[in-house]
Scaffold this motif. Sequence first.
Motif, short mmCIF file in Angstrom:
data_model
loop_
_atom_site.label_atom_id
_atom_site.label_comp_id
_atom_site.label_asym_id
_atom_site.label_seq_id
_atom_site.Cartn_x
_atom_site.Cartn_y
_atom_site.Cartn_z
N ALA A 168 -13.25 -13.57 31.84
CA ALA A 168 -14.61 -13.97 32.17
C ALA A 168 -14.81 -15.48 32.00
O ALA A 168 -15.44 -16.12 32.86
N PRO A 169 -14.33 -16.11 30.92
CA PRO A 169 -14.48 -17.57 30.80
C PRO A 169 -13.81 -18.34 31.94
O PRO A 169 -14.35 -19.33 32.42
N ALA A 170 -12.62 -17.87 32.37
CA ALA A 170 -11.94 -18.54 33.47
C ALA A 170 -12.74 -18.42 34.76
O ALA A 170 -12.86 -19.37 35.54
N THR A 171 -13.30 -17.23 35.01
CA THR A 171 -14.15 -17.04 36.19
C THR A 171 -15.38 -17.93 36.11
O THR A 171 -15.80 -18.53 37.10
N TYR A 172 -15.96 -18.01 34.91
CA TYR A 172 -17.14 -18.85 34.71
C TYR A 172 -16.83 -20.32 35.02
O TYR A 172 -17.59 -21.01 35.70
N ARG A 173 -15.69 -20.82 34.51
CA ARG A 173 -15.32 -22.21 34.76
C ARG A 173 -15.11 -22.48 36.24
O ARG A 173 -15.52 -23.53 36.76
N ALA A 174 -14.50 -21.52 36.94
CA ALA A 174 -14.29 -21.68 38.38
C ALA A 174 -15.62 -21.73 39.13
O ALA A 174 -15.80 -22.52 40.06
N MET A 175 -16.56 -20.87 38.75
CA MET A 175 -17.87 -20.87 39.38
C MET A 175 -18.59 -22.20 39.14
O MET A 175 -19.22 -22.76 40.05
N CYS A 176 -18.50 -22.71 37.90
CA CYS A 176 -19.15 -23.99 37.58
C CYS A 176 -18.54 -25.13 38.40
O CYS A 176 -19.26 -26.03 38.84
N ARG A 177 -17.23 -25.10 38.59
CA ARG A 177 -16.59 -26.14 39.40
C ARG A 177 -17.10 -26.11 40.83
O ARG A 177 -17.35 -27.16 41.44
N ARG A 178 -17.26 -24.91 41.40
CA ARG A 178 -17.75 -24.81 42.77
C ARG A 178 -19.21 -25.28 42.88
O ARG A 178 -19.59 -25.95 43.84
#
Length: 201
Positions: A73-83
Amino acid sequence: MQDELPVSVVTLPTGTGKTLSYLPVIYDGQHRVTSSAISFSNTFSRHPDTPRPLVPIKPMVFKPRRMRAQVSAPATYRAMCRRVLAREQAGRHERRREHSSARRVRDAEARRAVLLRCGNRCENPGCFKADLPYRTSAGEPLLQVDHIDNHATGGRDYPSAMIALCPNCHSNKTYGADRLALTETFRKEAARLHDEFEQRP
């Protein structure tokens, strides 16, 4: 080709432990079984030297499939924030949508009447915390007056067809899985509270 592939033997206890299954398997190097043979011994615990006849099993064919890695979940969150950040830096966060619509005007006095009737409590009979500790900036209970039937599509704007709800109950009526049944419950409750309050001296 199969003679060069690795062979493993899997022992599986079955039943109450008196039966053992021996499963020699041949792997194709990608964690997939290509062929196997199996033997049974119903009297293994008493006669360990009893011959175990092999019963051949036809080779199993597996279709290749892609393996998907589990993403935290943290990795998915970081990817969403980057986008989101990329869209913000590209100026896309300044986009606007034009809305031109006409809405029915709500009767403010009908809303005040419902807030007077509720006595600062959520009127949902199944509310878990009807006496809310939360207050608005004006010091009033954090209650939302809702129309039993959608006001925008013709719902009646009258206290007997309106109910005061806490934010949780309001969201449940609007988006919850049981919103249809809840609406009918609120319809009866609002009418009951209205009639009861009108009869008070």
